[in-house]
Motif scaffolding. Structure first.
Motif, PDB file in Angstrom:
ATOM      1  N   ALA A 121       0.834  -1.209   0.000  1.00 53.38           N
ATOM      2  CA  ALA A 121       0.000   0.000   0.000  1.00 53.38           C
ATOM      3  C   ALA A 121       0.864   1.251   0.000  1.00 53.38           C
ATOM      4  O   ALA A 121       0.596   2.215  -0.731  1.00 53.38           O
ATOM      5  CB  ALA A 121      -0.930  -0.003   1.212  1.00 53.38           C
ATOM      6  N   HIS A 122       1.921   1.252   0.809  1.00 56.52           N
ATOM      7  CA  HIS A 122       2.801   2.418   0.860  1.00 56.52           C
ATOM      8  C   HIS A 122       3.508   2.634  -0.481  1.00 56.52           C
ATOM      9  O   HIS A 122       3.675   3.776  -0.923  1.00 56.52           O
ATOM     10  CB  HIS A 122       3.833   2.240   1.974  1.00 56.52           C
ATOM     11  CG  HIS A 122       3.232   2.273   3.344  1.00 56.52           C
ATOM     12  ND1 HIS A 122       3.981   2.118   4.485  1.00 56.52           N
ATOM     13  CD2 HIS A 122       1.952   2.440   3.766  1.00 56.52           C
ATOM     14  CE1 HIS A 122       3.192   2.183   5.547  1.00 56.52           C
ATOM     15  NE2 HIS A 122       1.960   2.377   5.131  1.00 56.52           N
ATOM     16  N   LEU A 123       3.914   1.537  -1.124  1.00 60.49           N
ATOM     17  CA  LEU A 123       4.573   1.680  -2.423  1.00 60.49           C
ATOM     18  C   LEU A 123       3.586   2.155  -3.484  1.00 60.49           C
ATOM     19  O   LEU A 123       3.943   2.962  -4.353  1.00 60.49           O
ATOM     20  CB  LEU A 123       5.222   0.358  -2.839  1.00 60.49           C
ATOM     21  CG  LEU A 123       6.017   0.378  -4.146  1.00 60.49           C
ATOM     22  CD1 LEU A 123       7.107   1.446  -4.122  1.00 60.49           C
ATOM     23  CD2 LEU A 123       6.633  -0.996  -4.432  1.00 60.49           C
ATOM     24  N   ARG A 124       2.349   1.682  -3.429  1.00 59.35           N
ATOM     25  CA  ARG A 124       1.330   2.182  -4.370  1.00 59.35           C
ATOM     26  C   ARG A 124       1.169   3.689  -4.220  1.00 59.35           C
ATOM     27  O   ARG A 124       1.014   4.412  -5.209  1.00 59.35           O
ATOM     28  CB  ARG A 124      -0.018   1.484  -4.133  1.00 59.35           C
ATOM     29  CG  ARG A 124      -0.080   0.050  -4.597  1.00 59.35           C
ATOM     30  CD  ARG A 124      -1.513  -0.459  -4.663  1.00 59.35           C
ATOM     31  NE  ARG A 124      -2.165  -0.516  -3.367  1.00 59.35           N
ATOM     32  CZ  ARG A 124      -2.138  -1.563  -2.556  1.00 59.35           C
ATOM     33  NH1 ARG A 124      -1.463  -2.649  -2.898  1.00 59.35           N
ATOM     34  NH2 ARG A 124      -2.778  -1.541  -1.400  1.00 59.35           N
ATOM     35  N   GLU A 125       1.196   4.155  -2.972  1.00 60.69           N
ATOM     36  CA  GLU A 125       1.068   5.590  -2.734  1.00 60.69           C
ATOM     37  C   GLU A 125       2.251   6.347  -3.333  1.00 60.69           C
ATOM     38  O   GLU A 125       2.085   7.418  -3.917  1.00 60.69           O
ATOM     39  CB  GLU A 125       0.988   5.861  -1.228  1.00 60.69           C
ATOM     40  CG  GLU A 125       0.858   7.333  -0.877  1.00 60.69           C
ATOM     41  CD  GLU A 125       0.903   7.594   0.615  1.00 60.69           C
ATOM     42  OE1 GLU A 125       0.561   8.707   1.022  1.00 60.69           O
ATOM     43  OE2 GLU A 125       1.300   6.682   1.377  1.00 60.69           O
ATOM     44  N   VAL A 126       3.446   5.780  -3.217  1.00 62.67           N
ATOM     45  CA  VAL A 126       4.659   6.456  -3.684  1.00 62.67           C
ATOM     46  C   VAL A 126       4.728   6.517  -5.205  1.00 62.67           C
ATOM     47  O   VAL A 126       5.013   7.570  -5.786  1.00 62.67           O
ATOM     48  CB  VAL A 126       5.919   5.751  -3.123  1.00 62.67           C
ATOM     49  CG1 VAL A 126       7.182   6.256  -3.818  1.00 62.67           C
ATOM     50  CG2 VAL A 126       6.023   5.971  -1.619  1.00 62.67           C
ATOM     51  N   ILE A 127       4.465   5.385  -5.873  1.00 64.12           N
ATOM     52  CA  ILE A 127       4.703   5.321  -7.321  1.00 64.12           C
ATOM     53  C   ILE A 127       3.427   5.444  -8.153  1.00 64.12           C
ATOM     54  O   ILE A 127       3.494   5.478  -9.387  1.00 64.12           O
ATOM     55  CB  ILE A 127       5.448   4.032  -7.704  1.00 64.12           C
ATOM     56  CG1 ILE A 127       4.594   2.788  -7.425  1.00 64.12           C
ATOM     57  CG2 ILE A 127       6.781   3.953  -6.974  1.00 64.12           C
ATOM     58  CD1 ILE A 127       5.232   1.490  -7.905  1.00 64.12           C
ATOM     59  N   LYS A 128       2.271   5.491  -7.487  1.00 59.54           N
ATOM     60  CA  LYS A 128       0.978   5.633  -8.186  1.00 59.54           C
ATOM     61  C   LYS A 128       0.756   4.506  -9.191  1.00 59.54           C
ATOM     62  O   LYS A 128       0.232   4.713 -10.281  1.00 59.54           O
ATOM     63  CB  LYS A 128       0.888   6.992  -8.905  1.00 59.54           C
ATOM     64  CG  LYS A 128       1.334   8.184  -8.092  1.00 59.54           C
ATOM     65  CD  LYS A 128       0.566   8.327  -6.799  1.00 59.54           C
ATOM     66  CE  LYS A 128       1.037   9.554  -6.013  1.00 59.54           C
ATOM     67  NZ  LYS A 128       0.456   9.626  -4.652  1.00 59.54           N
TER      68      LYS A 128
END
Length: 217
Positions: A121-128
């Motif tokens: 989830a955090h990576l999805r937020e970072v890289i969209k």
């Protein structure tokens, strides 16, 4: 608690404040407790911990089970959180994407599903990108990584799976892709920190809320 616990400074996630633009920011007080240990009444916890819980509710709508479980020792929770925040969001030579990649592959190496879900989830937020984190967690060899990212991934996995086999030779691929010794130390700290948090999560049943897997998709 010791008197000096009130002096513990809680660092802030740079995007932790809920805004009108944040689609997951809600005000509802919601607690899902997953712990094989006693979980303290939130009203009895130090103000810093209560504030941390409220920040998570404002941002996600719930408190992460790791924080709920670890609140049984609130002083250690705050000390850990400060270190975690410094590693993941503080000044450093690794990018936010690289830090989250290390978090995911380390957690996958330790078979910590809850930590994998959290950091996808955090990576999805970072890289969209809603696809890349899932693929990375399944098999890092099936995703497109830069040479630098691949070197970091292989180093993180070895720290978590075969640390006793590490030697000076394992640092060469990292230096060859341009990482300084300080950046290598940073990567090692992140990977080793997840060795700790993964094992605590698995040891005490701190299973993350299923809501986390829906964030930023």
């Amino acid at each position: 608690m010791p008197k000096n616990s009130r002096k513990t400074k809680v660092l802030q996630h740079p995007t932790q404040v809920a805004t009108k633009q944040n689609p997951v920011a809600v005000q509802e007080k919601k607690t899902v407790t997953n712990s094989w240990l006693e979980v303290p009444d939130e009203a009895t916890l130090p103000p810093q911990v209560q504030a941390l819980f409220q920040e998570q509710r404002d941002r996600y709508g719930f408190v992460h089970s790791f924080f709920l479980g670890y609140s049984l020792n609130p002083e250690h929770l705050l000390l850990w959180f400060n270190y975690y925040n410094a590693l993941m969001y503080g000044k450093g030579e690794l990018s936010p994407k690289e830090r989250e990649i290390i978090a995911i592959v380390s957690s996958a190496a330790n078979h910590c599903e809850s930590c994998v879900i959290t950091h996808k989830a955090h990576l999805r937020e970072v890289i969209k990108d809603p696809v890349f984190p899932d693929a990375l967690a399944r098999n890092h060899q099936e995703v497109e990584l830069t040479q630098r990212e691949l070197a970091l991934v292989e180093f993180a996995i070895k720290i978590n799976q075969n640390a006793n086999e590490l030697s000076p030779e394992d640092l060469k691929p990292l230096r060859q892709v341009g990482l300084s010794d300080r950046a290598i130390l940073e990567a090692g700290e992140i990977a080793a920190q997840f060795s700790l948090s993964n094992r605590l999560t698995k040891a005490f049943g701190w299973k993350v809320s299923s809501e986390y897997d829906k964030l930023y998709r």
